[in-house]
Design an enzyme around this catalytic site. Sequence first.
Site: not given
Length: 160
Positions: A17, A41, A91, A129
């Site tokens: 990030h 979540k 990514r 994360s």
Amino acid sequence: MKTAVFPGSFDPLTYGHVDIIQRSLKLFDRVTVAILGNLAKSTLFTIEERAALIRREFKREGKRVVVTSFEGLLVDFLKAEKASIIVRGLRAISDYDYEAQMALMNKNLWREVETVFLVAREENSYISSSIVKQVAFLGGDVTRFVPKAVAKALKAKING
Ligand code: ADP
């Protein structure tokens, strides 16, 4: 004055990030980091804790990095902020499907919006994360993946 909005969960902030924010600052005058508040979540860190860790990391940028949270539609948040650019990191190819779907849906909801993708640096391409949290929970060293303050906060959460 070009503002880019970087939305995400940031639970917690990683060097992946950090890199996207730093690179966005080269392209835009200001980056608003927008923490998603309406996640289904459950998260490890509260919105306030996540925001504090991001603010701490970018303190030296002053007003160029603004950290806030939002609920509801991202395009509504953008309109309220008078911004029309979304920044996201890519990514692997596996990110692409979801990201393209989101970008197209946002464009459909508001045709002024543009989503800009920055390809993750090679050395960050496997950092997320969630994997960082897993490693931390299992007692691994995460200092290579997250800022010092985040590593400390992770340790405190796990021990507490
Ligand atoms: P979300 O739940 O919205 O994906 P994340 O906090 O996981 O929230 O990610 C926010 C943004 O940061 C996404 O665009 C994601 O692709 C990007 N990102 C996450 N990890 C990395 C990384 N290692 N390198 C580059 N970008 C990343």
